[in-house]
Design an enzyme around this catalytic site. Sequence first.
Site, PDB file in Angstrom:
ATOM      1  CG  HIS A  14      -1.815   1.200   1.323  1.00  0.00           C
ATOM      2  ND1 HIS A  14      -3.142   1.080   1.684  1.00  0.00           N
ATOM      3  CD2 HIS A  14      -1.625   2.522   1.096  1.00  0.00           C
ATOM      4  CE1 HIS A  14      -3.712   2.282   1.671  1.00  0.00           C
ATOM      5  NE2 HIS A  14      -2.809   3.169   1.327  1.00  0.00           N
ATOM      6  CG  HIS A  16      -0.726   7.133  -0.999  1.00  0.00           C
ATOM      7  ND1 HIS A  16      -1.963   7.239  -1.596  1.00  0.00           N
ATOM      8  CD2 HIS A  16      -0.922   6.476   0.167  1.00  0.00           C
ATOM      9  CE1 HIS A  16      -2.883   6.684  -0.808  1.00  0.00           C
ATOM     10  NE2 HIS A  16      -2.282   6.206   0.268  1.00  0.00           N
ATOM     11  CG  LEU A  17       4.811   5.521  -5.914  1.00  0.00           C
ATOM     12  CD1 LEU A  17       5.071   4.654  -7.140  1.00  0.00           C
ATOM     13  CD2 LEU A  17       6.117   5.818  -5.190  1.00  0.00           C
ATOM     14  NE  ARG A  18       0.498  11.866  -2.043  1.00  0.00           N
ATOM     15  CZ  ARG A  18      -0.492  11.391  -1.321  1.00  0.00           C
ATOM     16  NH1 ARG A  18      -1.488  10.714  -1.877  1.00  0.00           N
ATOM     17  NH2 ARG A  18      -0.533  11.578  -0.022  1.00  0.00           N
ATOM     18  CG  ASN A  42      -5.094   8.549  -3.138  1.00  0.00           C
ATOM     19  OD1 ASN A  42      -4.035   8.051  -3.530  1.00  0.00           O
ATOM     20  ND2 ASN A  42      -5.221   9.103  -1.954  1.00  0.00           N
ATOM     21  CE  LYS A 100      -7.831   1.917  -0.763  1.00  0.00           C
ATOM     22  NZ  LYS A 100      -6.593   2.328  -0.147  1.00  0.00           N
ATOM     23  CG  HIS A 137      -9.835   4.429   3.467  1.00  0.00           C
ATOM     24  ND1 HIS A 137      -8.656   5.084   3.714  1.00  0.00           N
ATOM     25  CD2 HIS A 137     -10.693   4.839   4.433  1.00  0.00           C
ATOM     26  CE1 HIS A 137      -8.799   5.871   4.784  1.00  0.00           C
ATOM     27  NE2 HIS A 137     -10.036   5.733   5.227  1.00  0.00           N
ATOM     28  CG  HIS A 175      -4.924   2.215   5.828  1.00  0.00           C
ATOM     29  ND1 HIS A 175      -6.280   2.028   6.005  1.00  0.00           N
ATOM     30  CD2 HIS A 175      -4.812   3.138   4.841  1.00  0.00           C
ATOM     31  CE1 HIS A 175      -6.935   2.814   5.175  1.00  0.00           C
ATOM     32  NE2 HIS A 175      -6.077   3.478   4.446  1.00  0.00           N
ATOM     33  CG  LEU A 220      -7.714  10.379   7.809  1.00  0.00           C
ATOM     34  CD1 LEU A 220      -8.519  11.137   6.765  1.00  0.00           C
ATOM     35  CD2 LEU A 220      -8.515  10.245   9.114  1.00  0.00           C
ATOM     36  CG  ASP A 248      -1.460   4.802   4.048  1.00  0.00           C
ATOM     37  OD1 ASP A 248      -1.560   5.239   2.892  1.00  0.00           O
ATOM     38  OD2 ASP A 248      -2.192   5.176   4.989  1.00  0.00           O
ATOM     39  CG  HIS A 252      -0.058  15.086   2.140  1.00  0.00           C
ATOM     40  ND1 HIS A 252      -1.107  15.311   1.289  1.00  0.00           N
ATOM     41  CD2 HIS A 252      -0.337  13.926   2.774  1.00  0.00           C
ATOM     42  CE1 HIS A 252      -2.002  14.332   1.400  1.00  0.00           C
ATOM     43  NE2 HIS A 252      -1.549  13.470   2.300  1.00  0.00           N
ATOM     44  CB  ALA A 264      -5.013  12.513   6.331  1.00  0.00           C
TER      45      ALA A 264
HETATM   46  C1  NCD Z   1      -3.597   8.866   2.241  1.00  0.00           C
HETATM   47  C2  NCD Z   1      -3.168   9.933   1.223  1.00  0.00           C
HETATM   48  O1  NCD Z   1      -2.604  10.949   1.638  1.00  0.00           O
HETATM   49  O2  NCD Z   1      -3.388   9.742   0.028  1.00  0.00           O
HETATM   50  N1  NCD Z   1      -3.615   9.471   3.536  1.00  0.00           N
HETATM   51  C3  NCD Z   1      -3.605   8.834   4.730  1.00  0.00           C
HETATM   52  O3  NCD Z   1      -3.733   9.505   5.749  1.00  0.00           O
HETATM   53  N2  NCD Z   1      -3.480   7.525   4.827  1.00  0.00           N
HETATM   54  C4  NCD Z   1      -4.915   8.304   1.844  1.00  0.00           C
HETATM   55  C5  NCD Z   1      -5.277   7.005   2.516  1.00  0.00           C
HETATM   56  O4  NCD Z   1      -4.536   6.023   2.402  1.00  0.00           O
HETATM   57  O5  NCD Z   1      -6.319   6.921   3.171  1.00  0.00           O
HETATM   58 ZN    ZN Z   2      -3.094   5.118   1.678  1.00  0.00          ZN
HETATM   59 ZN    ZN Z   3      -6.773   4.893   3.059  1.00  0.00          ZN
END
Ligand code: NCD
Ligand code: ZN
Ligand code: ZN
Length: 346
Positions: A14, A16-18, A42, A100, A137, A175, A220, A248, A252, A264
């Site tokens: 899990h 996030h690479l953006r 996302n 997802k 999620h 998560h 989150l 996760d 940011h 988050a």
């Molecule tokens: C994640 C994000 O920033 O994309 N943020 C987080 O707090 N975990 C989104 C997610 O995994 O719920």
């Molecule tokens: Zn996430």
């Molecule tokens: Zn999530």
Amino acid sequence: MSTTLTIARPDDWHLHLRDSAILQTVLPETARHFARAIVMPNLVPPVVTGAQAAAYRERIMAALPEGMTFQPLMTLYLTEDTDPEDLAAAHASGLITSVKLYPAGATTNSSSGVTNFDKVRPVLEKMAEIGCPLCVHGEVTDREIDIFDREAVFIDRVLDPIRKATPGLRVVMEHITTKNGADYVLANDKDLGATITVQHLILDRNDMLVGGMRPHYYCLPILKRREHREALLAAATSGDTRFFLGTDSAPHPTHAKEAECCAAGCFTAPNALSILAQTFEQAGALDKLEGFTSLHGPAFYGLPVNTDTITLTKGDTEVTYPNALQAGEHTVTVFDPGFPLYWSVG
Ligand code: NCD
Ligand code: ZN
Ligand code: ZN
């Protein structure tokens, strides 16, 4: 004196690479240690179609520095308009590994997620038929439900009914943050797994809130009370194959974290494995680390275990990581576990 531990190269189930500048900055931090990752969809706008996943995959591979190897395992963002045939084609071609589910409004960039779960029933049935796992999620978004209860209520009101209505659907509870989540996995041995983050294994809500609010610990689902952290640590260190690492890691820009209404997500990619080695050692469970980081995830997803290895070394001197990394004109702040680290990844 140093201690070393060699394990099969980990994967991150899990991540996030953006995109754009942040992608450039964070991708090497993951690729340095992890062979593969389930890449969250996302983005803004979200990765909804097979064509969008293919384009995102290309942007990721283009951002990978020369000499590094990494395999992004792509996902589609489930919406009420998702076309089951497009999804099935993306899965059959090997382009996507999972889909997802974000309840609309549950977390960062989730506004295109699902409000009416009946509307996605045909897609879920298709996924069960073709063997495409659903990553979830798991939080309700009802304003009536306290933020600390949202995971437990989601299991009862949404997840369990979906699983009962869709036999054969393979689900990853992403998560998990509560004893309720771990217990639900333990009570359902078929077609169910769960990822656990680094921060939820080492922090509870006191760490985030006592003595001042720490925005870099805000993610989150939100950190819960200590007994939940203890249940997650017990699950992760138990050797039970249904639990595996999903960091996760969710970068940011620092200004969005240190803000009046903070974003988050914790950016843990650089030091996740150092923190985990230390946490498992302290729990007397170093022998369970490889299962959690490198074996259980591939088993759930039906993928081979990585053939190369990494070596973790514990030394006498503290291992440090940069406080922040530059990403274009912004920085992303690296997660600080709040205690000194002695494990490094060789
Ligand atoms: C994640 C994000 O920033 O994309 N943020 C987080 O707090 N975990 C989104 C997610 O995994 O719920
Ligand atoms: Zn996430
Ligand atoms: Zn999530």
